[in-house]
Scaffold this active site. Structure first.
Site, PDB file in Angstrom:
ATOM      1  N   VAL A  11       0.996  -1.279   0.058  1.00 22.24           N
ATOM      2  CA  VAL A  11      -0.023   0.021   0.123  1.00 22.24           C
ATOM      3  C   VAL A  11       0.729   1.263   0.086  1.00 22.24           C
ATOM      4  O   VAL A  11       0.576   2.149  -0.799  1.00 22.24           O
ATOM      5  CB  VAL A  11      -1.108  -0.040   1.282  1.00 22.24           C
ATOM      6  CG1 VAL A  11      -1.699   1.516   1.238  1.00 22.24           C
ATOM      7  CG2 VAL A  11      -1.978  -1.166   1.098  1.00 22.24           C
ATOM      8  N   LYS A  35      16.009  -1.799   2.813  1.00 24.89           N
ATOM      9  CA  LYS A  35      14.754  -1.619   1.780  1.00 24.89           C
ATOM     10  C   LYS A  35      14.998  -0.205   1.079  1.00 24.89           C
ATOM     11  O   LYS A  35      14.843   0.107  -0.098  1.00 24.89           O
ATOM     12  CB  LYS A  35      13.337  -1.551   2.409  1.00 24.89           C
ATOM     13  CG  LYS A  35      12.630  -2.725   2.541  1.00 24.89           C
ATOM     14  CD  LYS A  35      11.234  -2.514   2.856  1.00 24.89           C
ATOM     15  CE  LYS A  35      10.739  -3.749   3.368  1.00 24.89           C
ATOM     16  NZ  LYS A  35       9.451  -3.075   4.109  1.00 24.89           N
ATOM     17  N   PHE A 153      -8.661   0.419  -1.400  1.00 27.34           N
ATOM     18  CA  PHE A 153      -9.260  -0.546  -2.034  1.00 27.34           C
ATOM     19  C   PHE A 153      -8.365  -1.220  -3.399  1.00 27.34           C
ATOM     20  O   PHE A 153      -8.732  -1.316  -4.325  1.00 27.34           O
ATOM     21  CB  PHE A 153     -10.755  -0.099  -2.680  1.00 27.34           C
ATOM     22  CG  PHE A 153     -11.284   0.468  -1.409  1.00 27.34           C
ATOM     23  CD1 PHE A 153     -12.122  -0.408  -0.714  1.00 27.34           C
ATOM     24  CD2 PHE A 153     -11.466   2.106  -1.230  1.00 27.34           C
ATOM     25  CE1 PHE A 153     -13.000   0.341   0.478  1.00 27.34           C
ATOM     26  CE2 PHE A 153     -12.173   2.300  -0.361  1.00 27.34           C
ATOM     27  CZ  PHE A 153     -12.954   1.606   0.737  1.00 27.34           C
ATOM     28  N   ASN A 211     -14.636  -5.596   2.042  1.00 27.80           N
ATOM     29  CA  ASN A 211     -14.010  -6.732   1.833  1.00 27.80           C
ATOM     30  C   ASN A 211     -14.736  -8.108   2.181  1.00 27.80           C
ATOM     31  O   ASN A 211     -14.867  -9.212   1.931  1.00 27.80           O
ATOM     32  CB  ASN A 211     -12.728  -6.790   2.581  1.00 27.80           C
ATOM     33  CG  ASN A 211     -11.495  -6.370   1.814  1.00 27.80           C
ATOM     34  OD1 ASN A 211     -11.547  -5.977   0.710  1.00 27.80           O
ATOM     35  ND2 ASN A 211     -10.257  -6.177   2.426  1.00 27.80           N
ATOM     36  N   LEU A 253     -17.487 -14.086  -9.244  1.00 34.08           N
ATOM     37  CA  LEU A 253     -18.475 -15.339  -9.388  1.00 34.08           C
ATOM     38  C   LEU A 253     -17.500 -16.591  -9.553  1.00 34.08           C
ATOM     39  O   LEU A 253     -18.279 -17.722 -10.343  1.00 34.08           O
ATOM     40  CB  LEU A 253     -19.662 -15.075 -10.084  1.00 34.08           C
ATOM     41  CG  LEU A 253     -20.799 -14.120  -9.549  1.00 34.08           C
ATOM     42  CD1 LEU A 253     -22.024 -14.131 -10.549  1.00 34.08           C
ATOM     43  CD2 LEU A 253     -21.168 -14.789  -8.486  1.00 34.08           C
ATOM     44  N   GLY A 256     -14.169 -21.623  -6.450  1.00 33.83           N
ATOM     45  CA  GLY A 256     -12.884 -22.299  -6.523  1.00 33.83           C
ATOM     46  C   GLY A 256     -12.555 -22.638  -5.184  1.00 33.83           C
ATOM     47  O   GLY A 256     -13.398 -23.018  -4.438  1.00 33.83           O
ATOM     48  N   CYS A 263      -5.673 -10.503   3.386  1.00 32.13           N
ATOM     49  CA  CYS A 263      -6.675  -9.282   3.406  1.00 32.13           C
ATOM     50  C   CYS A 263      -7.958  -9.801   3.857  1.00 32.13           C
ATOM     51  O   CYS A 263      -8.689  -9.301   4.785  1.00 32.13           O
ATOM     52  CB  CYS A 263      -6.545  -8.504   2.434  1.00 32.13           C
ATOM     53  SG  CYS A 263      -5.360  -7.079   2.533  1.00 32.13           S
ATOM     54  N   LYS A 266      -8.308 -11.778   7.225  1.00 28.34           N
ATOM     55  CA  LYS A 266      -8.014 -11.129   8.446  1.00 28.34           C
ATOM     56  C   LYS A 266      -9.077 -10.137   8.673  1.00 28.34           C
ATOM     57  O   LYS A 266      -9.533  -9.836   9.723  1.00 28.34           O
ATOM     58  CB  LYS A 266      -6.667 -10.378   8.485  1.00 28.34           C
ATOM     59  CG  LYS A 266      -6.459  -9.097   7.987  1.00 28.34           C
ATOM     60  CD  LYS A 266      -5.158  -8.411   8.193  1.00 28.34           C
ATOM     61  CE  LYS A 266      -5.037  -7.374   7.073  1.00 28.34           C
ATOM     62  NZ  LYS A 266      -5.761  -6.192   7.254  1.00 28.34           N
ATOM     63  N   ARG A 330       0.695 -15.663   1.365  1.00 19.07           N
ATOM     64  CA  ARG A 330       0.281 -15.405   2.833  1.00 19.07           C
ATOM     65  C   ARG A 330      -1.156 -16.120   2.906  1.00 19.07           C
ATOM     66  O   ARG A 330      -2.032 -15.535   2.088  1.00 19.07           O
ATOM     67  CB  ARG A 330       0.164 -13.947   3.181  1.00 19.07           C
ATOM     68  CG  ARG A 330       1.563 -13.310   3.528  1.00 19.07           C
ATOM     69  CD  ARG A 330       1.540 -11.964   3.913  1.00 19.07           C
ATOM     70  NE  ARG A 330       1.448 -11.250   2.583  1.00 19.07           N
ATOM     71  CZ  ARG A 330       1.234 -10.129   2.492  1.00 19.07           C
ATOM     72  NH1 ARG A 330       1.448  -9.137   3.447  1.00 19.07           N
ATOM     73  NH2 ARG A 330       1.276  -9.348   1.244  1.00 19.07           N
TER      74      ARG A 330
HETATM   75  C1  UGA Z   1      -8.704  -7.543  -1.966  1.00 19.06           C
HETATM   76  C2  UGA Z   1      -9.623  -6.587  -2.396  1.00 19.06           C
HETATM   77  O1  UGA Z   1     -10.334  -7.058  -3.782  1.00 19.06           O
HETATM   78  C3  UGA Z   1      -9.221  -5.261  -2.681  1.00 19.06           C
HETATM   79  O2  UGA Z   1     -10.584  -4.284  -3.004  1.00 19.06           O
HETATM   80  C4  UGA Z   1      -8.804  -4.686  -1.159  1.00 19.06           C
HETATM   81  O3  UGA Z   1      -8.149  -3.565  -1.169  1.00 19.06           O
HETATM   82  C5  UGA Z   1      -7.690  -5.789  -0.801  1.00 19.06           C
HETATM   83  O4  UGA Z   1      -8.203  -7.146  -0.788  1.00 19.06           O
HETATM   84  C6  UGA Z   1      -6.995  -5.564   0.599  1.00 19.06           C
HETATM   85  O5  UGA Z   1      -7.761  -5.249   1.495  1.00 19.06           O
HETATM   86  O6  UGA Z   1      -6.167  -4.876   0.494  1.00 19.06           O
HETATM   87  P1  UGA Z   1      -6.857  -9.020  -3.243  1.00 19.06           P
HETATM   88  O7  UGA Z   1      -6.698  -9.890  -1.846  1.00 19.06           O
HETATM   89  O8  UGA Z   1      -5.624  -8.446  -3.893  1.00 19.06           O
HETATM   90  O9  UGA Z   1      -7.661  -7.603  -3.128  1.00 19.06           O
HETATM   91  O10 UGA Z   1      -7.442  -9.864  -4.375  1.00 19.06           O
HETATM   92  P2  UGA Z   1      -8.780 -10.223  -4.941  1.00 19.06           P
HETATM   93  O11 UGA Z   1      -8.446 -10.090  -6.377  1.00 19.06           O
HETATM   94  O12 UGA Z   1      -9.902  -9.495  -4.555  1.00 19.06           O
HETATM   95  O13 UGA Z   1      -8.972 -11.869  -4.742  1.00 19.06           O
HETATM   96  C7  UGA Z   1      -9.020 -12.255  -3.460  1.00 19.06           C
HETATM   97  C8  UGA Z   1      -9.377 -13.667  -3.224  1.00 19.06           C
HETATM   98  O14 UGA Z   1     -10.364 -14.372  -3.860  1.00 19.06           O
HETATM   99  C9  UGA Z   1      -8.231 -14.477  -3.874  1.00 19.06           C
HETATM  100  O15 UGA Z   1      -7.524 -15.622  -3.058  1.00 19.06           O
HETATM  101  C10 UGA Z   1      -8.784 -14.945  -5.436  1.00 19.06           C
HETATM  102  O16 UGA Z   1      -8.160 -16.038  -5.883  1.00 19.06           O
HETATM  103  C11 UGA Z   1     -10.239 -15.009  -4.850  1.00 19.06           C
HETATM  104  N1  UGA Z   1     -11.430 -15.080  -5.978  1.00 19.06           N
HETATM  105  C12 UGA Z   1     -11.580 -13.919  -6.389  1.00 19.06           C
HETATM  106  C13 UGA Z   1     -12.051 -16.114  -6.423  1.00 19.06           C
HETATM  107  O17 UGA Z   1     -11.724 -17.259  -5.905  1.00 19.06           O
HETATM  108  N2  UGA Z   1     -12.951 -16.038  -7.200  1.00 19.06           N
HETATM  109  C14 UGA Z   1     -13.187 -14.686  -7.858  1.00 19.06           C
HETATM  110  O18 UGA Z   1     -14.065 -14.546  -8.738  1.00 19.06           O
HETATM  111  C15 UGA Z   1     -12.645 -13.706  -7.402  1.00 19.06           C
END
Ligand code: UGA
Length: 433
Positions: A11, A35, A153, A211, A253, A256, A263, A266, A330
């Site tokens: 971030v 870093k 986000f 989230n 949708l 999986g 994120c 937690k 993670r």
């Molecule tokens: C998520 C949120 O989408 C962000 O908006 C937020 O800012 C971020 O957390 C955070 O709190 O910092 P992120 O964890 O990077 O982002 O990833 P996502 O793309 O949202 O996917 C989250 C999980 O859901 C992954 O394990 C992914 O494989 C799973 N997922 C997502 C699915 O299994 N199916 C889907 O259709 C979408």
């Protein structure tokens, strides 16, 4: 406008670079000297598409600065961001140690009005606690300050795009002075998005609710998928058709293995715990958590339906990162699957991920039955069955005849990426979500 940011991780780094990209002059601070030294030589500790280009461009424009000094962090600007990590404690609550330490430093160092903007995901009322700590640490009790909430986000791998093209910008602040400063920070985004100044301290809960909603949507489709698979219905078709209703939409949708990374897990846990503090029980969000955990058991059960005894068996896993295009493991579901296979006495677990093999090797260095393959084909050699956990592009377009390498010819596709008819016609046992 001068801005400074503490903590150079996902971030913090993305905020630092993107605010410079819209012509602010931004300093990033980290106490880890290595870093900062690396950053000075363009070694960016994370990979995010577009980040390196932005950093290079803005360094040349003199918009980017670095430091390891907390004093400089505070002196440099009036507008000060904190993007520290708030990991999950064993009791499910958010660990606010770093947030508190930032508040202490901010209090000790300021000598004129400044604002501390919290970008980290934190429970409600953290605003008040932070302000209290700052007050206690002020050198001069008359110095004024304000704590502002401004949740992020950003999705991993899309973080630069998400920052520069936000769906909304959420801010909570109290005084007009702080509001004016925040308007200046986000002025370059005014024409692109809605900037929402929340009238109550709801900025913190908006992040948790967003989230948790996404996690719930995903768990919902996973439940429908589990049910559909009992009757042999196709979840992809179901998801596509329900997603055509704009009130539902087709995002999030893809059924999986469930969500990973810290994120969602937690934030879902922290919202449940915050609810308890207010005497409220979140029933749906608790169920979201349970469904997510169950997904990992179901995938193993699918394998056991075909190979009831895994002792002496070699099992391959393709995909270890929590989602494609990242090396982040993670809270990745793959880690639990590896532990479960270990409990079932699998003789060898053969692993392959395009980016995260090394992280998993490091995590499980005490396990001696894990082998890491250099490529996906090598991971299949001599194995009995394959479980697919992360939908990397390189797995999507494969020639299905490679599965001939599997002794028991069992394939468990837990991201639903392959064509079941074609695989079954080739004589393989194919299990899908
Ligand atoms: C998520 C949120 O989408 C962000 O908006 C937020 O800012 C971020 O957390 C955070 O709190 O910092 P992120 O964890 O990077 O982002 O990833 P996502 O793309 O949202 O996917 C989250 C999980 O859901 C992954 O394990 C992914 O494989 C799973 N997922 C997502 C699915 O299994 N199916 C889907 O259709 C979408």
């Amino acid at each position: 406008m001068k801005i400074s940011i503490f903590w150079t991780w996902y971030v913090g780094l993305v905020t630092w670079a993107c605010l410079a990209e819209v012509w602010h002059e931004v300093m990033c601070i980290d106490i880890d000297e290595r870093k900062i030294e690396n950053l000075k030589q363009w070694i960016i500790p994370i990979y995010e598409p577009g980040l390196e280009e932005i950093v290079l461009r803005n360094y040349k424009n003199w918009n980017l600065h670095f430091s390891t000094s907390k004093t400089e962090w505070i002196k440099f600007a009036k507008v000060i961001f904190s993007a520290v990590w708030t990991p999950e404690l064993p009791n499910g609550k958010a660990d606010l140690r770093f947030v508190e330490s930032v508040a202490e430093t901010f209090g000790q160092e300021i000598d004129e009005f400044k604002i501390l903007i919290n970008k980290s995901t934190v429970p409600v009322w953290t605003w008040d606690k932070t302000a209290e700590i700052i007050k206690k640490n002020l050198k001069d009790s008359k110095t004024t300050f304000e704590v502002v909430s401004n949740p992020e986000f950003l999705r991993e791998w899309n973080a630069v795009w998400d920052f520069l093209n936000p769906d909304r910008i959420v801010i909570w602040c109290e005084s007009d002075e702080a509001k004016k400063l925040m308007e200046q920070v986000y002025k370059p985004f005014e024409s692109k998005t809605r900037i929402l100044f929340t009238d109550i301290k709801s900025a913190e809960i908006i992040k948790y609710a967003a989230n948790s909603f996404l996690a719930t949507k995903l768990s919902f489709i996973n439940e429908i998928a589990n049910f559909a698979s009992l009757a042999g219905w196709d979840i992809k078709e179901i998801a596509e058709w329900i997603g055509l209703d704009p009130r539902i939409n087709n995002k999030f949708l893809n059924a999986g293995i469930g969500y990973g990374w810290s994120c969602f897990p937690k934030d879902v846990s922290a919202l449940i715990e915050t609810g308890k503090e207010f005497g409220y029980e979140f029933k749906i969000i608790k169920a979201t958590n349970e469904v997510n955990e169950k997904q990992k058991i179901i995938v193993i059960n699918k394998l056991l339906e075909e190979i009831p005894r895994l002792v002496w068996k070699k099992i391959t896993i393709w995909g270890l990162a929590f989602k494609p295009n990242t090396d982040d493991i993670r809270d990745a579901p793959s880690l639990d699957i590896i532990r479960k296979l270990e409990d079932l006495w699998v003789s060898e677990i053969k692993l392959y991920d395009p980016l995260s093999n090394e992280h998993v090797k490091e995590k499980f260095k005490y396990m001696n039955n894990l082998t890491f393959a250099k490529n996906k084909i090598e991971a299949l050699e001599g194995s009995d069955a394959l479980i697919l956990l992360t939908e990397w592009d390189e797995f999507k377009n494969i020639d299905y005849t490679v599965f001939e390498k599997l002794n028991d010819k069992v394939i468990v596709d837990w991201r639903n990426i392959w064509n079941k008819k074609e695989i079954q016609n080739l004589g393989f046992t194919y299990k899908w979500i």
